[in-house]
Structures are given as structure tokens and as C-alpha cells.
Scaffold this active site. Structure first.
Site, mmCIF file in Angstrom:
data_model
loop_
_atom_site.group_PDB
_atom_site.id
_atom_site.type_symbol
_atom_site.label_atom_id
_atom_site.label_comp_id
_atom_site.label_asym_id
_atom_site.label_seq_id
_atom_site.Cartn_x
_atom_site.Cartn_y
_atom_site.Cartn_z
ATOM 1 N N LYS A 170 0.815 -1.216 0.000
ATOM 2 C CA LYS A 170 0.000 0.000 0.000
ATOM 3 C C LYS A 170 0.853 1.273 0.000
ATOM 4 O O LYS A 170 0.606 2.198 -0.770
ATOM 5 C CB LYS A 170 -0.937 0.026 1.226
ATOM 6 C CG LYS A 170 -1.843 -1.178 1.340
ATOM 7 C CD LYS A 170 -2.785 -1.087 2.526
ATOM 8 C CE LYS A 170 -2.095 -0.986 3.883
ATOM 9 N NZ LYS A 170 -1.417 -2.221 4.333
ATOM 10 N N ARG B 288 -9.529 1.221 8.595
ATOM 11 C CA ARG B 288 -8.982 -0.067 8.978
ATOM 12 C C ARG B 288 -9.943 -0.846 9.865
ATOM 13 O O ARG B 288 -9.639 -1.962 10.265
ATOM 14 C CB ARG B 288 -7.705 0.190 9.767
ATOM 15 C CG ARG B 288 -6.472 -0.525 9.234
ATOM 16 C CD ARG B 288 -5.394 -0.226 10.229
ATOM 17 N NE ARG B 288 -4.110 -0.776 10.012
ATOM 18 C CZ ARG B 288 -3.149 -0.268 9.255
ATOM 19 N NH1 ARG B 288 -3.376 0.776 8.503
ATOM 20 N NH2 ARG B 288 -1.964 -0.810 9.249
ATOM 21 N N ARG C 95 12.054 -5.299 4.343
ATOM 22 C CA ARG C 95 11.696 -3.887 4.159
ATOM 23 C C ARG C 95 12.583 -3.000 5.021
ATOM 24 O O ARG C 95 12.859 -3.295 6.169
ATOM 25 C CB ARG C 95 10.227 -3.661 4.559
ATOM 26 C CG ARG C 95 9.860 -2.183 4.634
ATOM 27 C CD ARG C 95 8.403 -1.949 4.449
ATOM 28 N NE ARG C 95 7.662 -2.065 5.714
ATOM 29 C CZ ARG C 95 6.349 -1.851 5.789
ATOM 30 N NH1 ARG C 95 5.656 -1.545 4.717
ATOM 31 N NH2 ARG C 95 5.734 -1.987 6.945
ATOM 32 N N ARG D 50 11.653 -0.886 10.709
ATOM 33 C CA ARG D 50 10.635 -0.459 11.668
ATOM 34 C C ARG D 50 10.530 -1.478 12.800
ATOM 35 O O ARG D 50 10.624 -2.666 12.555
ATOM 36 C CB ARG D 50 9.279 -0.350 10.957
ATOM 37 C CG ARG D 50 9.030 1.019 10.348
ATOM 38 C CD ARG D 50 7.854 1.041 9.414
ATOM 39 N NE ARG D 50 6.645 0.384 9.918
ATOM 40 C CZ ARG D 50 5.498 0.350 9.245
ATOM 41 N NH1 ARG D 50 5.401 0.944 8.077
ATOM 42 N NH2 ARG D 50 4.459 -0.266 9.743
ATOM 43 N N ARG E 136 0.368 -8.242 13.693
ATOM 44 C CA ARG E 136 -0.333 -7.314 12.791
ATOM 45 C C ARG E 136 -1.208 -8.063 11.802
ATOM 46 O O ARG E 136 -2.300 -7.607 11.461
ATOM 47 C CB ARG E 136 0.684 -6.441 12.030
ATOM 48 C CG ARG E 136 1.250 -5.303 12.894
ATOM 49 C CD ARG E 136 2.576 -4.798 12.376
ATOM 50 N NE ARG E 136 2.498 -4.163 11.083
ATOM 51 C CZ ARG E 136 3.530 -4.040 10.237
ATOM 52 N NH1 ARG E 136 4.711 -4.538 10.568
ATOM 53 N NH2 ARG E 136 3.385 -3.433 9.093
HETATM 54 P P1 ADP Z 1 1.062 -1.555 7.736
HETATM 55 O O1 ADP Z 1 -0.074 -1.240 6.820
HETATM 56 O O2 ADP Z 1 2.256 -2.067 7.019
HETATM 57 O O3 ADP Z 1 0.648 -2.382 8.914
HETATM 58 P P2 ADP Z 1 1.062 1.201 8.687
HETATM 59 O O4 ADP Z 1 2.235 2.074 8.597
HETATM 60 O O5 ADP Z 1 -0.105 1.484 7.842
HETATM 61 O O6 ADP Z 1 1.631 -0.259 8.411
HETATM 62 O O7 ADP Z 1 0.553 1.135 10.192
HETATM 63 C C1 ADP Z 1 1.429 0.945 11.272
HETATM 64 C C2 ADP Z 1 0.659 0.938 12.585
HETATM 65 O O8 ADP Z 1 -0.008 2.208 12.776
HETATM 66 C C3 ADP Z 1 -0.462 -0.085 12.700
HETATM 67 O O9 ADP Z 1 0.008 -1.353 13.098
HETATM 68 C C4 ADP Z 1 -1.364 0.578 13.751
HETATM 69 O O10 ADP Z 1 -0.849 0.429 15.046
HETATM 70 C C5 ADP Z 1 -1.279 2.039 13.392
HETATM 71 N N1 ADP Z 1 -2.346 2.464 12.444
HETATM 72 C C6 ADP Z 1 -2.170 2.940 11.189
HETATM 73 N N2 ADP Z 1 -3.351 3.240 10.614
HETATM 74 C C7 ADP Z 1 -4.310 2.954 11.526
HETATM 75 C C8 ADP Z 1 -5.725 3.032 11.535
HETATM 76 N N3 ADP Z 1 -6.426 3.476 10.467
HETATM 77 N N4 ADP Z 1 -6.386 2.658 12.654
HETATM 78 C C9 ADP Z 1 -5.714 2.211 13.734
HETATM 79 N N5 ADP Z 1 -4.386 2.098 13.792
HETATM 80 C C10 ADP Z 1 -3.670 2.466 12.706
#
Ligand code: ADP
Ligand code: ZN
Length: 213
Positions: A15, A90, A126, A159, A170
Site C-alpha cells: 500500500k 482499517r 523492508r 521499523r 499485525r
Molecule cells: P502496515 O499497513 O504495514 O501495517 P502502517 O504504517 O499502515 O503499516 O501502520 C502501522 C501501525 O499504525 C499499525 O500497526 C497501527 O498500530 C497504526 N495504524 C495505522 N493506521 C491505523 C488506523 N487506520 N487505525 C488504527 N491504527 C492504525
């Protein structure tokens, strides 16, 4: 008509990478909830302090916090012509809130699909730039100079939440809380599935075929 592209899919499906490339090509701003949260963590803002333990353990940040953050972000005029959304919504709750702020005729949801084992492997390779957030893959998208960002010269790091145990967490959280959005958007007839295990070029061309923007 606004162009709103929502990128949906498990962690590591691409994404962020796809979002940042399309954002440049289409000149549409990119909103990454993960990037905004990490920025808040770094600056130790009120949101950052509240969100830290969730982000670092791979749990979702509570809806109220994320929704307030996104609503505030979307009130910026730069999003008037449309935008690309990475990482939000999400949860069903977040999607319902997003429905209130947008018109579903403007939205295309791209579901990037990939298997767990593939994702764990990809995320272990990554690296991200500590400074500008650009995403690399040690094999598929390596930097020119090892450990250094091509764009800004920043240091490339892994990360905390890309460690295998957190990645597994996750993926579980994704299945429980985010995967239901696939059905939610399918029923609205705005969901398009794309194979996230393909190479970047093919994934991008698939998305372009679907959107025809
Ligand atoms: P990925 O999609 O690879 O898991 P992101 O960078 O999108 O990584 O998200 C990292 C973290 O940020 C998630 O594991 C969560 O803790 C938090 N996060 C991001 N977007 C949301 C969201 N829309 N709602 C709740 N938590 C979020
Ligand atoms: Zn950089």
C-alpha cells in the site's frame, strides 16, 4: 468529480509503495495514517504519546484517536480534488465515519491481496528512511548505496513493528478487524482486487487499468 483511491490490504501488501508512486504520477496527495502516526510518535505529540504502545506492538490505535486525526487532516483544502488513502479505514467503525465525509461515487477501493508467509518474508526485507519515510526492499527495491536513502541521504532502518513476532501480530489484527472491510466495500460495488504478490510494475499497471484516471 473527486478522485479518491483507498488502498486496502494486509501489512506488507504494498500500500505504501504503490500509494507514494501513484500520488506523484497523478498529482494527488497521499494520506498515510501510519506515517502520520509515526510522525506524531517522533514529535511526542499528545496523539503520539497515546498511540505509541499500540503502534509498537502491532495493535490498532483506538478508533477515536485515528478518526479525529484523519478528520482534521481531511479538512485541509489540498484534498479537495481527491487523494490517495493508505492505511485508513482499517475498521468498520472507521469506514462508517469515512462514508460520512465522502461520496462513495468518488471512491475506488483497491484491495491488495497477499498470503501471510509471503508478507512475513517481504516485511523482513523492508527498510525505511528514518528521515523521509521512503520505503525500500533489500532485494526488489534496494537503495543505490547500502543503508542510505537515495532521495535524502537519511539512514535506512527497520521499523520496530517489522520484526517477525510483531508482523504476525499485525496479520492477526488485520484479519480480525480490517479484512471485514473487503465485504463492506464489495457490497457497495467499489472494491477491486489486485494481486499484491506481483512485482511493482505489474501491480501498478493493474491498478491503472482499473482506475483509468
Ligand atoms: P502496515 O499497513 O504495514 O501495517 P502502517 O504504517 O499502515 O503499516 O501502520 C502501522 C501501525 O499504525 C499499525 O500497526 C497501527 O498500530 C497504526 N495504524 C495505522 N493506521 C491505523 C488506523 N487506520 N487505525 C488504527 N491504527 C492504525
Ligand atoms: Zn530519505
Amino acid at each position: 468529480m473527486k478522485k479518491i483511491l483507498v488502498l486496502l490490504g494486509p501489512p506488507g501488501a504494498g500500500k505504501g509503495t504503490v500509494g507514494s508512486i501513484l500520488s506523484k504520477e497523478w498529482e494527488l496527495p497521499l494520506i498515510s495514517s501510519g506515517d502520520i502516526l509515526r510522525e506524531n510518535l517522533k514529535k511526542e505529540t499528545e496523539i503520539g504519546i497515546k498511540a505509541k504502545k499500540y503502534v509498537e506492538s502491532g495493535e490498532l490505535v483506538p478508533d477515536e484517536i485515528v478518526m479525529e486525526m484523519i478528520e482534521k487532516e481531511l479538512s485541509n483544502f489540498i484534498y479537495n480534488a481527491g487523494f490517495i488513502m493508505d492505511g485508513f479505514p482499517r475498521t468498520i467503525e472507521q469506514a462508517k465515519m469515512f462514508d460520512k465525509l465522502t461520496d462513495s461515487n468518488d471512491i475506488k477501493v483497491i484491495y491488495l491481496k497477499a498470503d501471510d508467509d509471503f508478507l512475513v518474508k517481504r516485511l523482513s526485507l523492508r527498510r525505511v528512511c528514518e528521515n523521509c519515510g521512503k520505503i525500500y526492499h533489500l532485494v526488489n527495491i534496494p537503495p543505490v548505496k547500502e543503508g542510505i536513502c537515495d532521495v535524502c541521504g537519511g539512514k535506512l532502518i527497520q521499523r520496530v513493528d517489522d520484526r517477525e513476532d510483531v508482523v504476525r501480530r499485525r496479520l492477526k489484527v488485520y484479519k480480525e478487524q480490517t479484512a471485514p472491510l473487503i465485504k463492506y466495500y464489495k457490497e457497495k460495488n467499489i472494491l477491486f482486487m489486485v494481486n499484491g504478490e506481483e512485482n511493482l510494475k505489474n501491480t501498478l499497471s493493474e491498478i491503472k487499468k482499473i482506475t483509468e484516471w
